[in-house]
Design an enzyme around this catalytic site. Structure first.
Site, PDB file in Angstrom:
ATOM      1  N   ASP A 166       2.270  -1.646   4.310  1.00  0.00           N
ATOM      2  CA  ASP A 166       1.361  -1.400   3.204  1.00  0.00           C
ATOM      3  C   ASP A 166       0.628  -2.702   2.880  1.00  0.00           C
ATOM      4  O   ASP A 166       1.123  -3.788   3.183  1.00  0.00           O
ATOM      5  CB  ASP A 166       2.187  -0.926   1.997  1.00  0.00           C
ATOM      6  CG  ASP A 166       1.321  -0.548   0.814  1.00  0.00           C
ATOM      7  OD1 ASP A 166       0.157  -0.165   1.034  1.00  0.00           O
ATOM      8  OD2 ASP A 166       1.803  -0.633  -0.323  1.00  0.00           O
ATOM      9  N   ASP A 209       6.521   1.853  -0.406  1.00  0.00           N
ATOM     10  CA  ASP A 209       7.122   1.767  -1.742  1.00  0.00           C
ATOM     11  C   ASP A 209       6.945   3.043  -2.559  1.00  0.00           C
ATOM     12  O   ASP A 209       7.641   3.257  -3.530  1.00  0.00           O
ATOM     13  CB  ASP A 209       6.546   0.580  -2.523  1.00  0.00           C
ATOM     14  CG  ASP A 209       5.021   0.590  -2.545  1.00  0.00           C
ATOM     15  OD1 ASP A 209       4.426   1.679  -2.419  1.00  0.00           O
ATOM     16  OD2 ASP A 209       4.418  -0.484  -2.681  1.00  0.00           O
ATOM     17  N   ASP A 226       5.259   7.564   0.841  1.00  0.00           N
ATOM     18  CA  ASP A 226       5.718   6.892   2.057  1.00  0.00           C
ATOM     19  C   ASP A 226       7.024   7.472   2.600  1.00  0.00           C
ATOM     20  O   ASP A 226       7.455   7.110   3.705  1.00  0.00           O
ATOM     21  CB  ASP A 226       5.929   5.397   1.787  1.00  0.00           C
ATOM     22  CG  ASP A 226       4.644   4.683   1.395  1.00  0.00           C
ATOM     23  OD1 ASP A 226       3.598   5.014   1.977  1.00  0.00           O
ATOM     24  OD2 ASP A 226       4.690   3.814   0.513  1.00  0.00           O
TER      25      ASP A 226
END
Length: 907
Positions: A337, A636, A640
């Site tokens: 990310d 997070d 995801d």
């Protein structure tokens, strides 16, 4: 590999519909909502607005822990030792089997909690309009067609299509990965394809309203919501078997087949030749099998892995399953990310442009060094007194005055309360003025997407001042309206240069007004606005991430960025991070247009994936795995979870990560530090090296024991080793010498070589050759010395057998020194593993006890052999093993040098 949530049927493109079309489609009323009776009917038909998970049989989950070839070997070893009446050995192996099963069971239970955590995200109560009345209804009783009222601070209870949005913004990072709250509108959007992050007239379950208010029609509840579809994808994703476990399972099966095949062949030959009686033959075969099976392999592997987990915990990474720590060492790709992982998630003003100059502002994020929020203004690389520029002074004043964000110091750390963009302006004021802004506010006009600016009227001495900030085009238009000489082309060019670098640009202006003006008249704002300047804002890259990415690239690991941000912003950050030699971006909608085959074929061309949805992330990971890549995925958010579970190693953030992400992941970074991933890759490779060394050590030394029996049977002579002696050798080795590898330090080349090829397994051709010749060498030394001294009458059978046991033990000890690392034995690395010497000393004490303690002599068929035959001869035999293996090791080092694969050797 495709995901249905990626494709929206024509009749479900709800962002295109008008309010009238929505009312007709969902049989509701835009003013009064549905009736209570209708709500009850729909609730009975569609069920509660909650997420459910398919229950698994706990017993089946536990029993599946035994479905492992390594466990099969242990069970076989336990059965054989039980058959031979060695109850203590059988009991110990049985305890190991059951303990491994319980550990695996509880680890699975923990990981499956991801689904239950998702269910907790739905809120408990919400205001709904039914029969024209605003009532509070439990969120689980909401139905499709309900009219839900949302206010700032509310959690969205279901998926909604907004029909009213008043200055509304929502935080959707759990679904989209976008760190900033997004504007919400009520107007239809005339586009056929629209990523989740761009559906501004929709609100989704599990997100939160951060500003303003709105009303929406419920379009999906429970499993049909976006969060519900994520839950289904998490449930459908099978946990990946780690490369190490695949390799160990294959090795275990091959070993089992090989040993059993040899045992059957020998038994048949024994019956045919009639060298031994049937009872003697049976005992000999069982002795060979017990000697050949490396019972200590599963335990040794688990201990090495546990040691790796312990090391990673100290470095700030919680590894949830033992094999996961090694998987990191085999990783080819790290999909990460952007926000908060590669960047600080602290929007920061880095550039200020006024009529006079283009300035740079130092100080990354909210904290810079020990001074707290701090930074300097730089001009042409030198520190500059910004107060010399009147426009800059005005800009700083406007930045502090028009922002609603606050920086609050909690437990020694600065935290932002408010919108990220406002936070950047507040931070700029803090850096340069050194305090929180003090505002004598008369009136405020909040930001709205319809006019794309905000305004604040404040009281000054002798007059009032109207300050504005917003989109550059809007503010430039205000200035141009009353100042035809304003060169907007120059300013647009300046803005363009900032946006090309991935910066978000905000323009700031002001005008003086009469003290009599105490309210903002939006129709008159445009008159007389003067531009103070523009600021460039970016979520800055973490400084420590750049060398970390460089280290991963040097180690042959590719780093990809997957984000919900705009591709230009993501690409600019990727270049700043030196993510790769060249940056190639692709968006989620472009991924949607690719077939699975096209995606697998082209996935390696891209290193930045922007505007991605949860379904995109899952497809990206699957496509990479289809190319035989070992993939690590960081995340997070709730969005995801499926990709984290699909990845070979899922990595969640400990601070900003949701519980769902943490439960679905294999590893949690306690401090959200990307640098920990580099350390984890290095430790993973270290763990694999030590496991490989353990296996390379155990197999030839175990086979040597079996080979002593095998060769003796083939020669029709008396067995040099008794079954109890073989069990002693295996047991004492399992408790001591094989654990020396736990403490073996990492070699210097560990992060300058590429990831291991998991398809090649644990052992290479040279390793197999080594296993064969070391087995033959140690067993031949044992048989030769036994025959020489027993046949000549120098030693009795018992004393000869005692000497043979020590020859096997000393062969193991000297071979340990050879296999500990890939350096020559005469080097500075010889004494690095001090624990190895302590372990060897313990082993020698145990050997002395086994030979000289009377009751152990009876159990293990040993005798009081003298020092020369009991210790000197075995030492000479062990030294021969060391010399031969060292000569071959030097040959391997020279070969690798010529192949360009040499270990870095420093004398």
């Amino acid at each position: 590999m495709s995901d249905s949530t990626n494709e929206v049927p024509p009749d479900q493109k709800l962002w295109q519909d008008t309010t009238e079309e929505l009312v007709k489609k969902y049989q509701t009323n835009a003013e009064d909502g549905i009736s209570d009776q209708e709500a009850e009917k729909r609730l009975a038909k569609d069920g509660y607005n909650e997420l459910t998970a398919k229950k698994k049989s706990k017993l089946l989950q536990f029993l599946l822990q035994f479905n492992n070839s390594i466990i099969y070997i242990l069970i076989a070893a336990a059965a054989i030792t039980l058959f031979m009446h060695h109850y203590s050995d059988s009991a110990v192996i049985g305890i190991v089997i059951i303990a491994n099963a319980f550990i695996g069971f509880f680890q699975e239970m923990q990981a499956d909690n991801a689904l239950s955590k998702i269910r907790e995200l739905l809120v408990s109560q919400n205001y709904v309009i039914r029969d024209g009345h605003k009532i509070e209804v439990p969120a689980r009783e909401l139905v499709v067609g309900d009219l839900v009222n949302l206010e700032a601070g509310d959690a969205v209870p279901a998926d909604l299509r907004l029909i009213s949005a008043d200055n509304m913004r929502a935080q959707e990072s759990t679904l989209t990965g976008e760190s900033n709250s997004v504007e919400k509108t009520e107007d239809p959007i005339n586009k056929d394809k629209l990523p989740l992050a761009d559906r501004s007239n929709m609100a989704f379950a599990s997100t939160a309203v951060t500003q303003g208010s709105g009303v929406g029609i419920v379009i999906a509840t429970g499993q049909q919501t976006q969060i519900g579809q994520i839950q289904q994808s998490v449930a459908e994703v099978k946990s990946q078997v780690t490369p190490l476990m695949k390799n160990l399972n294959k090795l275990g099966v091959n070993l089992s087949v090989f040993i059993v095949a040899i045992a059957i062949l020998l038994f048949v030959l024994g019956l045919y030749t009639k060298i031994y009686s049937l009872p003697t033959l049976t005992i000999a075969i069982i002795t060979m099998v017990v000697g050949s099976i490396p019972e200590g392999l599963p335990a040794s592997t688990s201990v090495v892995l546990a040691r790796g987990v312990q090391v990673m915990t100290k470095k700030g990474a919680i590894v949830k399953t033992l094999p996961a720590v090694e998987t990191l060492g085999a990783v080819d790709i790290v999909d990460t990310d952007k926000t908060g992982t590669l960047t600080k998630n602290e929007m920061t003003v880095t550039d200020v442009i006024t009529d006079e100059h283009h300035y740079h502002v130092s100080g990354v994020g909210f904290v810079d060094g020990d001074k707290g929020v701090d930074g300097d203004v730089m001009l042409d690389g030198k520190k500059y007194d910004w107060k010399n520029d009147q426009h800059f002074r005005d800009l700083v004043d406007i930045a502090g005055t028009t922002t609603d964000a606050e920086l609050v110091q909690t437990d020694g750390e600065w935290q932002l309360n408010g919108e990220p963009t406002d936070g950047a302006l507040t931070t700029l004021f803090h850096k340069l003025i050194g305090r929180q802004p003090e505002v004598d506010e008369l009136d405020t006009l909040p930001f709205d997407s319809a006019y794309r600016y905000s305004a604040r009227l404040i009281k000054e001495s002798g007059h009032n001042e109207l300050m504005v900030k917003g989109a550059p085009g809007t503010i430039f238009g205000m200035v141009k309206k009353t100042n035809p000489d304003f060169d907007d082309k120059v300013w647009y060019s300046r803005v363009s240069k900032l946006t090309e670098q991935g910066l978000r640009v905000v323009a700031l202006g002001y005008k003086d007004v009469s003290s009599a003006v105490t309210e903002i008249d939006q129709d008159k704002i445009y008159d007389g606005i003067k531009l103070s300047g523009v600021v460039g804002i970016i979520d800055p890259p973490r400084e420590e991430v750049i060398p970390s990415i460089r280290s991963l690239r040097r180690a042959g690991v590719k780093v990809n960025m997957i984000t919900g941000d705009h591709p230009d912003t993501a690409s600019a950050i990727a270049r700043k991070l030196d993510l790769d030699e060249s940056i190639h971006a692709i968006t989620g909608p472009e991924v949607d247009e690719m077939s699975d085959e096209d995606l697998v074929k082209n996935i390696g061309r891209y290193n930045v994936f922007a505007r991605t949805t949860p379904a995109n992330k899952l497809r990206i990971v699957k496509a990479q795995q289809a190319n035989n890549k070992i993939v690590a995925m960081t995340g997070d958010g709730v969005n995801d979870a499926a990709a984290l579970k699909q990845a070979n190693i899922g990595i969640a953030m400990g601070i900003k990560g949701t519980d769902v992400a943490k439960e679905a992941a294999d590893m949690v970074l306690v401090n959200d530090s990307f640098t920990t991933i580099v350390e984890a890759v290095a430790e993973g490779r270290h763990v694999f090296d030590n496991i490989q060394k353990t296996i390379r050590f155990l197999l030839p030394t175990s086979f040597a024991e079996g080979l002593v029996v095998l060769l003796s049977m083939m020669m029709g002579q008396e067995l040099p080793l008794y079954p109890t002696q073989l069990l002693w050798i295996n047991t004492v080795s399992a408790l001591t010498i094989q654990f020396a590898f736990i403490f073996e330090p990492a070699e210097e080349s560990i992060m300058i070589r590429g990831p291991r090829d998991v398809a090649k397994g644990i052992l290479g051709k040279m390793d197999v050759f080594e296993i064969v010749y070391v087995s033959i060498l140690i067993s031949a030394l044992g048989i030769f010395t036994f025959d020489k001294f027993v046949d000549s009458g120098v030693l009795s059978v018992v004393l000869g057998s005692t000497m043979a046991v020590n020859i096997i033990i000393f062969g193991k000890i000297f071979y340990l020194f050879n296999i500990r690392n890939s350096y020559p034995i005469i080097s500075k690395h010889f004494f690095e593993n001090k624990m190895a010497f302590i372990i060897i000393a313990i082993l020698l004490v145990l050997q002395a006890g086994m030979i000289y303690i009377p009751f152990m002599q009876g159990v293990f068929h040993t005798g009081n052999v003298n020092f020369f035959y009991g210790w000197v001869v075995p030492t000479i035999a062990g030294f021969i093993v060391l010399v031969v293996t060292e000569i071959i090791k030097l040959g391997r080092i020279e070969y690798r040098k010529r192949k360009g694969q040499a270990t870095k050797i420093k004398e």
